[in-house]
Design a protein around this motif. Sequence first.
Motif, PDB file in Angstrom:
ATOM      1  N   LEU A  13       0.828  -1.198   0.000  1.00  0.00           N
ATOM      2  CA  LEU A  13       0.000   0.000   0.000  1.00  0.00           C
ATOM      3  C   LEU A  13       0.865   1.252   0.000  1.00  0.00           C
ATOM      4  N   VAL A  14       1.900   1.232   0.828  1.00  0.00           N
ATOM      5  CA  VAL A  14       2.809   2.380   0.869  1.00  0.00           C
ATOM      6  C   VAL A  14       3.481   2.568  -0.472  1.00  0.00           C
ATOM      7  N   ALA A  15       3.901   1.477  -1.070  1.00  0.00           N
ATOM      8  CA  ALA A  15       4.562   1.560  -2.371  1.00  0.00           C
ATOM      9  C   ALA A  15       3.619   2.091  -3.437  1.00  0.00           C
ATOM     10  N   ALA A  16       2.383   1.601  -3.376  1.00  0.00           N
ATOM     11  CA  ALA A  16       1.403   2.025  -4.375  1.00  0.00           C
ATOM     12  C   ALA A  16       1.121   3.510  -4.262  1.00  0.00           C
ATOM     13  N   MET A  17       1.065   3.995  -3.005  1.00  0.00           N
ATOM     14  CA  MET A  17       0.756   5.406  -2.803  1.00  0.00           C
ATOM     15  C   MET A  17       1.890   6.294  -3.289  1.00  0.00           C
ATOM     16  N   SER A  18       3.079   5.746  -3.418  1.00  0.00           N
ATOM     17  CA  SER A  18       4.207   6.545  -3.869  1.00  0.00           C
ATOM     18  C   SER A  18       4.372   6.536  -5.380  1.00  0.00           C
ATOM     19  N   TRP A  19       3.595   5.664  -6.084  1.00  0.00           N
ATOM     20  CA  TRP A  19       3.694   5.611  -7.536  1.00  0.00           C
ATOM     21  C   TRP A  19       3.077   6.867  -8.164  1.00  0.00           C
ATOM     22  N   PRO A  20       3.533   7.245  -9.354  1.00  0.00           N
ATOM     23  CA  PRO A  20       2.880   8.363 -10.052  1.00  0.00           C
ATOM     24  C   PRO A  20       1.439   7.984 -10.394  1.00  0.00           C
ATOM     25  N   ALA A  21       0.568   8.988 -10.412  1.00  0.00           N
ATOM     26  CA  ALA A  21      -0.841   8.727 -10.735  1.00  0.00           C
ATOM     27  C   ALA A  21      -0.938   8.202 -12.160  1.00  0.00           C
ATOM     28  N   MET A  22      -1.781   7.170 -12.350  1.00  0.00           N
ATOM     29  CA  MET A  22      -1.995   6.606 -13.683  1.00  0.00           C
ATOM     30  C   MET A  22      -2.814   7.574 -14.531  1.00  0.00           C
ATOM     31  N   ALA A  23      -2.446   7.730 -15.786  1.00  0.00           N
ATOM     32  CA  ALA A  23      -3.213   8.594 -16.683  1.00  0.00           C
ATOM     33  C   ALA A  23      -4.558   7.944 -16.993  1.00  0.00           C
ATOM     34  N   VAL A  24      -5.622   8.726 -16.900  1.00  0.00           N
ATOM     35  CA  VAL A  24      -6.963   8.231 -17.197  1.00  0.00           C
ATOM     36  C   VAL A  24      -7.287   8.579 -18.640  1.00  0.00           C
ATOM     37  N   SER A  25      -7.696   7.595 -19.395  1.00  0.00           N
ATOM     38  CA  SER A  25      -7.984   7.839 -20.811  1.00  0.00           C
ATOM     39  C   SER A  25      -9.185   8.769 -20.948  1.00  0.00           C
ATOM     40  N   ALA A  26      -9.197   9.527 -22.018  1.00  0.00           N
ATOM     41  CA  ALA A  26     -10.299  10.451 -22.272  1.00  0.00           C
ATOM     42  C   ALA A  26     -11.596   9.672 -22.483  1.00  0.00           C
ATOM     43  N   PRO A  27     -12.727  10.254 -22.093  1.00  0.00           N
ATOM     44  CA  PRO A  27     -14.015   9.566 -22.282  1.00  0.00           C
ATOM     45  C   PRO A  27     -14.248   9.240 -23.752  1.00  0.00           C
ATOM     46  N   ASN A  28     -14.831   8.071 -23.998  1.00  0.00           N
ATOM     47  CA  ASN A  28     -15.212   7.689 -25.355  1.00  0.00           C
ATOM     48  C   ASN A  28     -16.568   7.008 -25.306  1.00  0.00           C
ATOM     49  N   ALA A  29     -17.020   6.539 -26.441  1.00  0.00           N
ATOM     50  CA  ALA A  29     -18.368   5.967 -26.521  1.00  0.00           C
ATOM     51  C   ALA A  29     -18.552   4.763 -25.606  1.00  0.00           C
ATOM     52  N   ASP A  30     -17.458   4.066 -25.275  1.00  0.00           N
ATOM     53  CA  ASP A  30     -17.560   2.878 -24.427  1.00  0.00           C
ATOM     54  C   ASP A  30     -17.369   3.180 -22.942  1.00  0.00           C
ATOM     55  N   THR A  31     -17.156   4.436 -22.604  1.00  0.00           N
ATOM     56  CA  THR A  31     -16.983   4.800 -21.197  1.00  0.00           C
ATOM     57  C   THR A  31     -18.257   4.509 -20.422  1.00  0.00           C
ATOM     58  N   VAL A  32     -18.148   3.735 -19.358  1.00  0.00           N
ATOM     59  CA  VAL A  32     -19.317   3.366 -18.553  1.00  0.00           C
ATOM     60  C   VAL A  32     -19.658   4.521 -17.615  1.00  0.00           C
ATOM     61  N   VAL A  33     -20.901   4.976 -17.687  1.00  0.00           N
ATOM     62  CA  VAL A  33     -21.339   6.090 -16.844  1.00  0.00           C
ATOM     63  C   VAL A  33     -22.268   5.619 -15.728  1.00  0.00           C
ATOM     64  N   ALA A  34     -22.779   4.390 -15.826  1.00  0.00           N
ATOM     65  CA  ALA A  34     -23.641   3.846 -14.772  1.00  0.00           C
ATOM     66  C   ALA A  34     -23.788   2.351 -14.992  1.00  0.00           C
ATOM     67  N   ARG A  35     -24.129   1.638 -13.909  1.00  0.00           N
ATOM     68  CA  ARG A  35     -24.456   0.218 -13.996  1.00  0.00           C
ATOM     69  C   ARG A  35     -25.743  -0.021 -13.242  1.00  0.00           C
ATOM     70  N   VAL A  36     -26.604  -0.820 -13.835  1.00  0.00           N
ATOM     71  CA  VAL A  36     -27.858  -1.197 -13.183  1.00  0.00           C
ATOM     72  C   VAL A  36     -27.854  -2.721 -13.096  1.00  0.00           C
ATOM     73  N   ASN A  37     -27.574  -3.226 -11.895  1.00  0.00           N
ATOM     74  CA  ASN A  37     -27.466  -4.682 -11.722  1.00  0.00           C
ATOM     75  C   ASN A  37     -26.510  -5.290 -12.753  1.00  0.00           C
ATOM     76  N   ASP A  38     -25.343  -4.690 -12.873  1.00  0.00           N
ATOM     77  CA  ASP A  38     -24.281  -5.137 -13.778  1.00  0.00           C
ATOM     78  C   ASP A  38     -24.536  -4.830 -15.249  1.00  0.00           C
ATOM     79  N   GLU A  39     -25.696  -4.257 -15.584  1.00  0.00           N
ATOM     80  CA  GLU A  39     -25.927  -3.841 -16.968  1.00  0.00           C
ATOM     81  C   GLU A  39     -25.306  -2.457 -17.153  1.00  0.00           C
ATOM     82  N   GLU A  40     -24.404  -2.344 -18.108  1.00  0.00           N
ATOM     83  CA  GLU A  40     -23.665  -1.103 -18.280  1.00  0.00           C
ATOM     84  C   GLU A  40     -24.415  -0.108 -19.173  1.00  0.00           C
ATOM     85  N   ILE A  41     -24.382   1.127 -18.733  1.00  0.00           N
ATOM     86  CA  ILE A  41     -24.866   2.243 -19.541  1.00  0.00           C
ATOM     87  C   ILE A  41     -23.634   3.063 -19.901  1.00  0.00           C
ATOM     88  N   THR A  42     -23.427   3.273 -21.193  1.00  0.00           N
ATOM     89  CA  THR A  42     -22.204   3.938 -21.643  1.00  0.00           C
ATOM     90  C   THR A  42     -22.481   5.367 -22.107  1.00  0.00           C
TER      91      THR A  42
END
Length: 283
Positions: A13-42
């Motif tokens: 945990l300590v090691a992980a907290m010292s790592w550089p933040a991972m880059a988050v990819s820009a939103p795209n059509a497949d980006t999940v914005v919600a889940r309803v009982n595991d059904e994804e809404i993109t």
Amino acid sequence: MPKRLTFLSSLALVAAMSWPAMAVSAPNADTVVARVNDEEITLGHMIIARATLPQQYQQLPDNVLYNAILDQLIQQSALVQSRDGSMPRQVEISLENERRSLLAADAIETIMGAVGSDEEIRAAYEAKYADGYGETEYNASHILVASQEEATKIKADLANGADFAETAKAKSTGPSGPNGGELGWFTAGSMVPEFEAAVSALQPGQVSDPVQTQFGWHIIALNDSRKKAAPELDEVRDELLVKLRQDAVEAQIEELTRAATIERPVIEDLQPEVLQNLDLLGN
């Protein structure tokens, strides 16, 4: 989806907290914005939902629309999941029609996107306007009277040297009479058919025989004719592009339907009003 590891050792945990933040990819059509009982809404689902809203709703602020659309998609998913899994026949057929319609529309967009280059537009322009506008304009004058007998007498007077403009001022009952019967320049479709046919049969300087229309009897003099000047290319570019695309779509549809094996079986006792019978769809 595979579950992520839910714990880490203290050292990790300590090691992980010292790592550089991972880059988050820009939103795209497949980006999940919600889940309803595991059904994804993109995000793609939301974009399409927004694009198909009635125009009056598309004017709402983006933050309002975002939340409203996401709430609606979540609620719809919950409602769908509440069913027993069966699909009503009416819904099944509607989905088939919708799929056919959307794919056909996409095919049309593809066809239209393949035409309309500058070279094609210029070629279409030159073909349409090679000889001016391709449309003749006429400049004519007329004398309008109530009877054929009066019109025949006026034609004889003109043949014997009477001045057309002065005769029009003295005898024409039309609104152009005080102006010597002058009608100015006009194109096909501007006059009633009988008048237009008589004008198009004349040469400049000629005077017609009596012509009857719904307004009375006319003696027509063709003063001049000319080709309408062609517009500049930029003035008609959009019009030419629409026509090019329309022609391309029609040609492709005709070719595809001609090449397809199409059957239209004869069905006994089938009447057009059957289309109103929703009961045939069952449940």
